[in-house]
Scaffold this motif. Structure first.
Motif, PDB file in Angstrom:
ATOM      1  N   GLU A   1       0.794  -1.081   0.005  1.00  0.00           N
ATOM      2  CA  GLU A   1      -0.067   0.197  -0.168  1.00  0.00           C
ATOM      3  C   GLU A   1       0.761   1.245  -0.073  1.00  0.00           C
ATOM      4  O   GLU A   1       0.263   2.220  -0.158  1.00  0.00           O
ATOM      5  N   ILE A   2       1.931   1.051   0.155  1.00  0.00           N
ATOM      6  CA  ILE A   2       3.052   2.480   0.319  1.00  0.00           C
ATOM      7  C   ILE A   2       3.728   2.483  -1.025  1.00  0.00           C
ATOM      8  O   ILE A   2       4.359   1.558  -1.304  1.00  0.00           O
ATOM      9  N   THR A   3       3.592   3.798  -1.416  1.00  0.00           N
ATOM     10  CA  THR A   3       4.146   4.084  -2.802  1.00  0.00           C
ATOM     11  C   THR A   3       5.077   5.304  -2.521  1.00  0.00           C
ATOM     12  O   THR A   3       5.205   5.841  -1.499  1.00  0.00           O
ATOM     13  N   ASP A   4       5.680   5.731  -3.646  1.00  0.00           N
ATOM     14  CA  ASP A   4       6.490   7.109  -3.324  1.00  0.00           C
ATOM     15  C   ASP A   4       5.743   8.120  -3.205  1.00  0.00           C
ATOM     16  O   ASP A   4       6.223   9.345  -2.733  1.00  0.00           O
TER      17      ASP A   4
ATOM     18  N   ARG B   1       5.331   4.411  15.061  1.00  0.00           N
ATOM     19  CA  ARG B   1       6.073   4.746  13.947  1.00  0.00           C
ATOM     20  C   ARG B   1       7.215   3.936  13.863  1.00  0.00           C
ATOM     21  O   ARG B   1       7.680   3.437  12.722  1.00  0.00           O
ATOM     22  N   VAL B   2       8.108   3.526  14.910  1.00  0.00           N
ATOM     23  CA  VAL B   2       9.322   2.759  14.711  1.00  0.00           C
ATOM     24  C   VAL B   2       8.769   1.231  14.426  1.00  0.00           C
ATOM     25  O   VAL B   2       9.509   0.763  13.546  1.00  0.00           O
TER      26      VAL B   2
ATOM     27  N   ASP C   1       9.131  -2.735   4.458  1.00  0.00           N
ATOM     28  CA  ASP C   1      10.330  -2.263   3.553  1.00  0.00           C
ATOM     29  C   ASP C   1       9.959  -0.809   3.274  1.00  0.00           C
ATOM     30  O   ASP C   1      11.051   0.137   3.274  1.00  0.00           O
ATOM     31  N   HIS C   2       9.003  -0.422   2.591  1.00  0.00           N
ATOM     32  CA  HIS C   2       8.561   0.790   2.047  1.00  0.00           C
ATOM     33  C   HIS C   2       8.516   1.955   3.186  1.00  0.00           C
ATOM     34  O   HIS C   2       8.211   3.117   2.380  1.00  0.00           O
ATOM     35  N   ALA C   3       8.270   1.491   4.342  1.00  0.00           N
ATOM     36  CA  ALA C   3       8.145   2.726   5.347  1.00  0.00           C
ATOM     37  C   ALA C   3       9.712   3.073   5.683  1.00  0.00           C
ATOM     38  O   ALA C   3      10.181   2.350   6.214  1.00  0.00           O
TER      39      ALA C   3
END
Length: 155
Positions: free
Chosen positions: A76-79, A91-92, A99-101
């Motif tokens: 779900e995480i993109t640029d 957050r940590v 990987d993308h966070a």
């Protein structure tokens, strides 16, 4: 800051603070093409919205229809994604597990907007606490959106 096309709010089980933040954001960005998601860090099964959180949303003219908590997924995480957690420990955990966070796209919502206190977990608290939490989230979301989309100010 690059153009943000997806905002993901993340909290523990994804049943109260994150969906409240997402509902507030959707109401403020209703005519935009920004994708707003609510996710949990630990979601064992697709729980519905916390009843007290739902009551507060409804009393503020908002709703998350047919809401079911979902765990945040790396895909779900993109640029063009920014992730907001409610607490530093979340957050940590997100950065460590996905990987993308990264440090560049994952923030504690209150820290991002310059507030000192994290948004407290209301689990098990009385309805009034959920109302106060909603107000804190709303102010933080307003500040975050002003920072992310300064061109939309005054629309």
């Amino acid at each position: 800051m690059k153009q943000i096309k997806r905002i993901i709010y993340v909290a523990g089980s994804g049943t109260s603070r994150a969906p409240m933040a997402a509902a507030i954001t959707k109401s403020m960005l209703k005519d935009s093409d920004v994708d707003v998601l609510s996710r949990g860090i630990v979601v064992q099964f697709p729980e519905p919205l916390n009843q007290k959180a739902e009551a507060i949303l409804i009393s503020n003219g908002l709703e998350e229809k047919d809401y079911r908590a979902r765990q945040i997924a790396d895909r779900e995480i993109t640029d063009e994604t920014i992730i907001f957690t409610m607490e530093e420990s979340q957050r940590v955990k997100v950065i460590n597990e996905l990987d993308h966070a990264t440090e560049e796209n994952t923030f504690v919502l209150s820290t991002f907007v310059g507030d000192e206190l994290e948004i407290l977990d209301t689990y098990g608290a009385p309805l009034q606490s959920y109302g106060l939490c909603f107000e804190v989230i709303k102010r933080s979301v307003e500040k975050a959106l002003e920072r992310l989309y300064p061109e939309k100010k005054g629309e």
